[in-house]
Design a protein around this motif. Structure first.
Motif, PDB file in Angstrom:
ATOM      1  N   ARG A 251     -88.534 -11.202  10.829  1.00  0.00           N
ATOM      2  CA  ARG A 251     -89.605 -12.162  10.552  1.00  0.00           C
ATOM      3  C   ARG A 251     -88.934 -13.490  10.241  1.00  0.00           C
ATOM      4  O   ARG A 251     -88.248 -13.629   9.223  1.00  0.00           O
ATOM      5  N   VAL A 252     -89.118 -14.457  11.107  1.00  0.00           N
ATOM      6  CA  VAL A 252     -88.348 -15.695  11.014  1.00  0.00           C
ATOM      7  C   VAL A 252     -89.143 -16.860  10.452  1.00  0.00           C
ATOM      8  O   VAL A 252     -88.602 -17.970  10.328  1.00  0.00           O
ATOM      9  N   ALA A 253     -90.396 -16.656  10.099  1.00  0.00           N
ATOM     10  CA  ALA A 253     -91.180 -17.748   9.516  1.00  0.00           C
ATOM     11  C   ALA A 253     -90.479 -18.258   8.259  1.00  0.00           C
ATOM     12  O   ALA A 253     -90.113 -17.479   7.377  1.00  0.00           O
ATOM     13  N   GLY A 254     -90.281 -19.575   8.187  1.00  0.00           N
ATOM     14  CA  GLY A 254     -89.614 -20.168   7.035  1.00  0.00           C
ATOM     15  C   GLY A 254     -88.113 -20.262   7.150  1.00  0.00           C
ATOM     16  O   GLY A 254     -87.461 -20.826   6.275  1.00  0.00           O
ATOM     17  N   ALA A 255     -87.548 -19.734   8.230  1.00  0.00           N
ATOM     18  CA  ALA A 255     -86.103 -19.851   8.463  1.00  0.00           C
ATOM     19  C   ALA A 255     -85.803 -21.156   9.191  1.00  0.00           C
ATOM     20  O   ALA A 255     -86.658 -21.720   9.880  1.00  0.00           O
ATOM     21  N   SER A 256     -84.566 -21.634   9.045  1.00  0.00           N
ATOM     22  CA  SER A 256     -84.115 -22.829   9.744  1.00  0.00           C
ATOM     23  C   SER A 256     -82.882 -22.491  10.570  1.00  0.00           C
ATOM     24  O   SER A 256     -81.942 -21.876  10.059  1.00  0.00           O
ATOM     25  N   PHE A 257     -82.892 -22.909  11.819  1.00  0.00           N
ATOM     26  CA  PHE A 257     -81.745 -22.721  12.712  1.00  0.00           C
ATOM     27  C   PHE A 257     -81.272 -24.121  13.101  1.00  0.00           C
ATOM     28  O   PHE A 257     -81.934 -24.836  13.849  1.00  0.00           O
ATOM     29  N   LEU A 258     -80.130 -24.515  12.561  1.00  0.00           N
ATOM     30  CA  LEU A 258     -79.664 -25.888  12.653  1.00  0.00           C
ATOM     31  C   LEU A 258     -78.441 -25.974  13.547  1.00  0.00           C
ATOM     32  O   LEU A 258     -77.369 -25.473  13.207  1.00  0.00           O
TER      33      LEU A 258
ATOM     34  N   ALA B  81     -90.332 -20.580  12.648  1.00  0.00           N
ATOM     35  CA  ALA B  81     -89.011 -21.063  12.247  1.00  0.00           C
ATOM     36  C   ALA B  81     -88.852 -22.536  12.606  1.00  0.00           C
ATOM     37  O   ALA B  81     -89.510 -23.044  13.521  1.00  0.00           O
ATOM     38  N   LEU B  82     -87.966 -23.197  11.905  1.00  0.00           N
ATOM     39  CA  LEU B  82     -87.589 -24.565  12.232  1.00  0.00           C
ATOM     40  C   LEU B  82     -86.308 -24.506  13.056  1.00  0.00           C
ATOM     41  O   LEU B  82     -85.289 -23.989  12.601  1.00  0.00           O
ATOM     42  N   VAL B  83     -86.366 -25.038  14.278  1.00  0.00           N
ATOM     43  CA  VAL B  83     -85.214 -25.011  15.174  1.00  0.00           C
ATOM     44  C   VAL B  83     -84.839 -26.452  15.509  1.00  0.00           C
ATOM     45  O   VAL B  83     -85.606 -27.169  16.162  1.00  0.00           O
ATOM     46  N   LEU B  84     -83.655 -26.871  15.051  1.00  0.00           N
ATOM     47  CA  LEU B  84     -83.168 -28.210  15.340  1.00  0.00           C
ATOM     48  C   LEU B  84     -81.895 -28.091  16.158  1.00  0.00           C
ATOM     49  O   LEU B  84     -80.895 -27.549  15.686  1.00  0.00           O
ATOM     50  N   PRO B  85     -81.903 -28.577  17.376  1.00  0.00           N
ATOM     51  CA  PRO B  85     -80.720 -28.443  18.232  1.00  0.00           C
ATOM     52  C   PRO B  85     -79.593 -29.360  17.793  1.00  0.00           C
ATOM     53  O   PRO B  85     -79.803 -30.320  17.036  1.00  0.00           O
ATOM     54  N   ALA B  86     -78.404 -29.054  18.250  1.00  0.00           N
ATOM     55  CA  ALA B  86     -77.258 -29.928  17.989  1.00  0.00           C
ATOM     56  C   ALA B  86     -77.464 -31.268  18.699  1.00  0.00           C
ATOM     57  O   ALA B  86     -78.049 -31.333  19.778  1.00  0.00           O
ATOM     58  N   ILE B  87     -77.020 -32.343  18.061  1.00  0.00           N
ATOM     59  CA  ILE B  87     -77.102 -33.671  18.656  1.00  0.00           C
ATOM     60  C   ILE B  87     -75.725 -34.025  19.198  1.00  0.00           C
ATOM     61  O   ILE B  87     -74.746 -34.016  18.458  1.00  0.00           O
TER      62      ILE B  87
END
Length: 361
Positions: A49-56, A73-79
């Motif tokens: 269950r990934v709700a509330g997780a962050s993948f940075l 989930a919050l997913v922010l890709p590498a810049i």
């Protein structure tokens, strides 16, 4: 800084992730998974269950990032093409910033050069994400620590009296509290130096001051200036904790190497506010110019509207400087009159008096 509730789990390697999953973890709310290659872990992620997780800054198999976002989930890709880790989980050390022998090739220099570029939206986003990450790391770091701030001019040179006085102030304050500064050269470097050596005899501080005086300034060579500092830090196996909060906004002024922890920001306005806020045991203001004057009245504004329980000492050192050279003291007195802060603002002439007023001597 806002205080947060709840447990944050930092995951920064595939091995750490696998160990947690093997132990039975299935709810990832509050997890921050940073810069991990997850392309081979699609099945494992879908069992959680990934709700509330962050993948940075993580990488995934095709379509998985969208699935995780849809699941909460919050997913922010590498810049790309960013010299700093915008999702870092800890404060910097001097070694992180000075990661090469020659300063021009260091992370600190590369980040400053990159920060001067303008116009790219993704670069502005990267700066914001980085400063948020540093803010979160600093919030965690200050927990359980009592901080005293030392503010003062960046222009004080090693070997000068003002530099030595700032170092002695840091040495006195560091005996009981964590000393925080703006993290740059001059009085800031000196106070961090004194605090770093607070657990050692005063004669060791005097020896360090004499050694550093051989390279008075970071001009013309930051490399030589940093090397002189490194010879001092290398001799101290058990330094006292001390904090520096510099900014790449003033990147032409390098961070000093005597802070054991460094919260370096791109945004100076954020850095200024946080530096004043975290100094819960008070701030000592050494002689300085416009920047120090700004900090005096920024702190005064906070104390002006605070109640008695929230007011921290403000100690100005140098009667001549603060009453005649830059007559800040009369206005500060007038502001304080009749307010809860009135008994907490002081003008003294020695660093020993200042240290005693904030509990360091």
């Amino acid at each position: 800084m806002k205080r947060t509730r709840g447990r944050i789990v930092h995951v920064e390697s595939l091995g750490d992730l696998d160990r947690r999953l093997a132990a039975g973890a299935r709810r990832l709310s509050g997890w921050r998974v940073r810069a991990v290659d997850l392309t081979g872990h699609t099945a494992e992620l879908r069992r959680c269950r990934v709700a509330g997780a962050s993948f940075l800054g993580c990488t995934f198999a095709p379509g998985v990032a969208d699935d995780l976002s849809a699941a909460g989930a919050l997913v922010l890709p590498a810049i790309p093409d960013v010299p700093v880790d915008v999702h870092r989980a800890a404060l910097y050390s001097p070694g992180d910033l000075y990661d090469t022998e020659l300063y021009d090739g260091s992370l600190d220099a590369r980040a400053y050069a990159w920060a001067q570029r303008t116009g790219a939206t993704e670069h502005e986003l990267a700066k914001t994400l980085h400063d948020h990450a540093v803010d979160q790391a600093l919030q965690a770091w200050v927990q359980g620590r009592q901080l005293v701030g030392v503010m003062g001019g960046h222009a004080a040179l090693r070997g000068e009296r003002g530099y030595a006085e700032a170092a002695r102030l840091g040495h006195l304050l560091g005996a009981r509290h964590v000393v925080a500064t703006g993290g740059g050269p001059g009085a800031m470097e000196a106070a961090n130096l004194g605090a770093r050596l607070a657990g050692r005899p005063a004669r060791e501080l005097e020896a360090a001051l004499a050694e550093l005086a051989q390279v008075p300034s970071y001009r013309p060579s930051v490399t030589a200036w940093a090397a002189a500092a490194r010879t001092v830090t290398d001799r101290v196996a058990d330094p006292r904790e001390t904090l520096g909060i510099p900014t790449w906004h003033y990147g032409h002024e390098p961070p000093n190497l005597f802070a054991t922890a460094v919260a370096k920001y791109f945004r100076n306005s954020v850095r200024e506010a946080i530096l004043l806020e975290i100094c819960d045991r008070g701030i000592v203001f050494l002689p300085g110019a416009a920047g120090t004057v700004q900090e005096v009245f920024q702190d005064a504004c906070e104390n002006y509207y605070a109640d008695e329980s929230s007011t921290a000492p403000m100690v100005l050192v140098g009667e001549e400087h603060w009453t005649r050279t830059l007559p800040v003291w009369p206005l500060l007195q007038a502001l304080a009159r009749g307010r809860a802060m009135e008994s907490h603002v002081h003008l003294v002439d020695t660093v020993e008096e200042a240290a005693a007023l904030v509990g360091g001597g």
